[in-house]
Structure formats: C-alpha cells, structure tokens
Design an enzyme around this catalytic site. Structure first.
Site, PDB file in Angstrom:
ATOM      1  N   GLY A  74       0.809  -1.207   0.000  1.00  0.00           N
ATOM      2  CA  GLY A  74       0.000   0.000   0.000  1.00  0.00           C
ATOM      3  C   GLY A  74       0.848   1.267   0.000  1.00  0.00           C
ATOM      4  O   GLY A  74       0.530   2.246  -0.677  1.00  0.00           O
ATOM      5  N   ASN A 154      -8.162   3.538   8.914  1.00  0.00           N
ATOM      6  CA  ASN A 154      -7.625   2.342   9.556  1.00  0.00           C
ATOM      7  C   ASN A 154      -7.846   2.301  11.057  1.00  0.00           C
ATOM      8  O   ASN A 154      -7.881   1.239  11.653  1.00  0.00           O
ATOM      9  CB  ASN A 154      -6.127   2.196   9.245  1.00  0.00           C
ATOM     10  CG  ASN A 154      -5.373   3.492   9.376  1.00  0.00           C
ATOM     11  OD1 ASN A 154      -5.737   4.507   8.804  1.00  0.00           O
ATOM     12  ND2 ASN A 154      -4.311   3.466  10.168  1.00  0.00           N
ATOM     13  N   GLN A 182      -7.678  -0.345   3.616  1.00  0.00           N
ATOM     14  CA  GLN A 182      -8.545  -0.949   4.638  1.00  0.00           C
ATOM     15  C   GLN A 182      -9.923  -1.322   4.103  1.00  0.00           C
ATOM     16  O   GLN A 182     -10.700  -1.970   4.801  1.00  0.00           O
ATOM     17  CB  GLN A 182      -8.703   0.007   5.837  1.00  0.00           C
ATOM     18  CG  GLN A 182      -7.427   0.229   6.612  1.00  0.00           C
ATOM     19  CD  GLN A 182      -6.919  -1.028   7.333  1.00  0.00           C
ATOM     20  OE1 GLN A 182      -7.640  -2.014   7.505  1.00  0.00           O
ATOM     21  NE2 GLN A 182      -5.664  -1.002   7.749  1.00  0.00           N
ATOM     22  N   SER A 202      -3.474  -3.410  -0.484  1.00  0.00           N
ATOM     23  CA  SER A 202      -2.346  -4.151   0.087  1.00  0.00           C
ATOM     24  C   SER A 202      -2.764  -5.586   0.396  1.00  0.00           C
ATOM     25  O   SER A 202      -3.814  -5.805   1.022  1.00  0.00           O
ATOM     26  CB  SER A 202      -1.906  -3.436   1.366  1.00  0.00           C
ATOM     27  OG  SER A 202      -0.929  -4.185   2.021  1.00  0.00           O
ATOM     28  N   GLY A 203      -1.938  -6.560  -0.010  1.00  0.00           N
ATOM     29  CA  GLY A 203      -2.293  -7.973   0.155  1.00  0.00           C
ATOM     30  C   GLY A 203      -2.489  -8.420   1.589  1.00  0.00           C
ATOM     31  O   GLY A 203      -3.417  -9.172   1.889  1.00  0.00           O
ATOM     32  N   CYS A 328       4.903   5.871  20.560  1.00  0.00           N
ATOM     33  CA  CYS A 328       5.865   6.370  21.531  1.00  0.00           C
ATOM     34  C   CYS A 328       6.932   7.166  20.785  1.00  0.00           C
ATOM     35  O   CYS A 328       7.818   6.601  20.173  1.00  0.00           O
ATOM     36  CB  CYS A 328       6.487   5.205  22.276  1.00  0.00           C
ATOM     37  SG  CYS A 328       7.329   5.720  23.749  1.00  0.00           S
TER      38      CYS A 328
END
Ligand code: PLP
Length: 406
Positions: A74, A154, A182, A202-203, A328
């Site tokens: 993606g 997402n 997504q 995206s696979g 983070c």
C-alpha cells in the site's frame, strides 16, 4: 485449560489464508521461472500471473485487468499515485488530502511541502471523523493536481464518500486517488462505476501475503513510473514480478469476494456485540468514529483516564491482541493523530483501543474480551492519578467528555 489466543488486530495485518499459502507454494520451487522469459518455465508463470490479475480485477470491479499495477504494498502504491500526478498534471502543483490519512500519505505530503515540491491542503474532519466538505470544496482549484483521500480509516473504520469526492475533484480538473488499503476485501466495490482514477491496496490486509499490493490506474490516466528499469507491468513498475506474492494476492482477492456477503454481516454483528458489551460493563468508555458509515470490522473504544499502552500490555498477558493509535515518540506518548484530528479529548484519546475483526474471528473471541476487559480497566484505573483526580474530590464530574462520542 489455557484460553486460546484472541487476535483482534486485523487492520494491522491478517493471517495469510492457508488456501493462499497453498496457491503460492509451487511458485517458490517447481514453478520458479521468470515471467519475462521465452521458455516454458517463464510462460507457465506468466499464465498464472494473468489469472491472478483477473481475480483482483473481479474483486475491484475494474473494467480492464491492465488497470492493475502491482507494487510492494500500500505504501508504494500511495507514493506512486501522488508523485505521478504531480509529474503528469501540467501547471498543477497542489495536493489535497485529509488529516486522518495513513503515514504512507501524510509523511509523503509533509516531505513534498517541506521541499517545496508541492503545496499541500490538509482537510480537517469533524468529531465523527467525517471530512469537512466545505473546506474540501474551498481547497479545490485550478492548481490542484491530485486529491488523495482514503476510502476507509484504519483506526476508526469511518468510510469516506469517495465517489462524491472524485466527482468534485474532476470538476476542478484534478485526479482523484484513494487509499483503499482498509476497504478492499471488506466492502463491495465496483470501480468501473465510479470516477476514481487511482486506488491503492495491500495484500496482507485481506488474508494475503505481505510485501505485495497494487495501484489501480483507470485506463486513460497517465502514470509516471516510480521505479524504473525493465519493462514489467507495461513499463509502469520495473523489477522482476513477485510471482508468489501476486498469485497469493489473486487467491486472497478471490476468497474475499466469495466470503464478502456473509462475512460483512457476521463480522459487523460480532463487532457490535463487543462494543455494546464494553460500553455496558465499563463506565467512562465510548466509541469513536461514525457509527453510521463505517467498516463492518472496526471498533475503536476509548477508556478514559488510562493509557492505551498499559491496556494493551495487560490484554496481551491474557492472550488478546488489539492496538492503540498512540505512538511512543521521543519518550512522550502522543495519542493518535486520527483521534486528535477528531478532537477527542486527551484523557480519552490516550486510552483508545482499536479492535479489528476478520472472517477468522468467532463469538468465543468476543466472550473472552468481554470477560477480561472490565477487570483490566478497573485495575489500571485504580493506579491512575488521572482517574483519582477526575473531579478533584473523589466524585465523578458530569460531562467530562464530549457527549457526541457516547
Ligand atoms: N494505508 C492504510 C490505510 C493502511 O492501513 C496501511 C497499513 O497499515 C497502509 C496504507 C500501508 O500498507 P502497506 O503495509 O502494504 O505498505
């Protein structure tokens, strides 16, 4: 007896379906030819790649199979779409996108802006994560090269009105790209009936392999190659084809199409039961996103006054996998950019957990999460100074968060 692990992080990645793995395996060993070779080893692989392209074409409802250009995933597809448009759209150097895109788009456009390669308009969203249509209308203009707005988010699952957005982009003479990483395989699509010019997928988000994806490019839309070299993919993406990956993605697409109808409803029912159960058993919790227009598999629940990372750690100890949007960064825990764009208060955005389902999840998974979550949240709140101080004198403060999220 130990509990089975529960995987509810399918927006991060899905398990490769065993049928996908079986379809791929021969292309690592017996059928190892290079599709570009003239001999039988090559042509056998070439035939399999052509069949895989058809499988993906069917899932997308694309008019032609050659509208699909395979990529490494993606991220590459998103980069290719935006960079190509800036290159091919003469006299246009502006990009429009939304505040809640994946970093695959947001960090690229930030770089373009910083280096002076493009002027970027970031369209805000409302409290439910819906695009500010007025701001979008105003940003469109004669210099807009491309609009890139995701099909579904997402983190929250919110679905964007991509057909309408494409129509408006075209009125301004701009191209319309959507990051549908997504959405593909989760909700039906029929691209030949839409005005979408380019679409990324995206696979590994649809029970296919990692490291393979595609950019759909409508016939007639000019595409400038991002990766140059050989003539693969009609000169649009150089490099020897990832044959096992492409074949796996084809099988994943076929399975997604086959299961879509029943799974959409079944998975949405699991998701709804999880949400209702969590909100009923845990105070100061609410869902984020648009309850009306969203993916069937995604729930994003904010638990106020505690840290998402701590929740995830305790969930992990119980064998439950989910995710939080926070990252983070340089020692400080920043809540997700998506929830911040939606103005979710910090006290809640920090404690937001994304539960994302797939066709492999069961009722037992939901039961297990509902069994352990109230204890986890109660335990963390007991230790939380924010929970203790939520009203200053130990009593609850009314309206501590925006009630539109409830
Ligand atoms: N776009 C969205 C909306 C995503 O959720 C993801 C993956 O998390 C990507 C792009 C990146 O896809 P890939 O991992 O195939 O590069």
């Amino acid at each position: 007896m130990a509990n089975d692990p529960v995987y509810l992080d399918n927006n991060a990645t899905t398990r490769c379906d065993p049928r996908v793995v079986s379809a791929m395996l021969p292309y690592f060993s017996e059928q190892f030819g290079n599709a570009s070779s003239m001999h039988a080893f090559g042509s056998e692989v070439g035939g399999a790649l052509a069949r895989a392209r058809k499988q993906l074409q069917t899932l997308l409802g694309a008019a032609f199979d050659h509208e699909i250009v395979y990529t490494s995933g993606g991220t590459e597809a998103d980069n290719m779409a935006i960079l190509s448009a800036l290159d091919t759209q003469r006299g246009r150097d502006e990009v429009i996108t939304s505040a809640v895109e994946h970093p695959a788009v947001l960090s690229l456009v930030a770089h373009l802006e910083k280096t002076g390669a493009a002027k970027v308009h970031i369209i805000p969203v409302d409290a439910k994560g819906r695009l500010d249509m007025e701001a979008y209308r105003k940003a469109l203009g004669p210099r807009t090269a491309i609009v890139s707005i995701m099909w579904a988010n997402n983190e929250t699952g919110t679905i964007f009105p991509v057909e309408k957005l494409a129509e408006m982009a075209h009125e301004a003479g701009a191209l319309f790209h959507t990051d549908a990483v997504q959405a593909v395989g989760k909700i039906p699509m029929d691209l030949k009936e839409t005005g979408i010019d380019m679409l990324s997928l995206s696979g590994h988000k649809l029970h296919g392999p990692k490291g393979i994806g595609a950019l759909y490019v409508r016939k007639g839309v000019r595409l400038r190659a991002l990766i140059r070299g050989g003539h693969q993919e009609r000169g649009r993406r150089a490099g020897t084809e990832n044959a096992p990956g492409i074949i796996g993605l084809g099988m994943a697409a076929e399975l997604a199409a086959e299961h879509m109808h029943e799974e959409q409803t079944r998975v949405a029912a699991l998701r709804d039961r999880l949400e209702a159960g969590l909100l009923a058993s845990i105070s100061h919790s609410f869902t984020t996103g648009d309850p009306q227009t969203r993916l069937p598999n995604t729930a994003n629940v904010a638990f106020e006054y505690i840290e998402g990372e701590a929740i995830l750690l305790l969930m992990n100890r119980e064998g439950i996998a989910a995710s939080s949007g926070s990252a983070c960064t340089s020692g400080s825990l920043e809540p997700s950019h998506v929830l911040r764009a939606m103005n979710v208060p910090y006290t809640a955005a920090h404690g937001a957990i994304r539960f994302s389902f797939s066709r492999e999840n069961t009722e037992a998974d939901v039961d297990r999460v509902l069994e352990v979550m109230p204890q986890i949240i109660a335990r963390l709140r007991e230790m939380s100074p924010f929970w203790q101080a939520r009203d200053g004198d130990g009593r609850e403060t009314e309206g501590a968060f925006n009630p539109t999220y409830a």
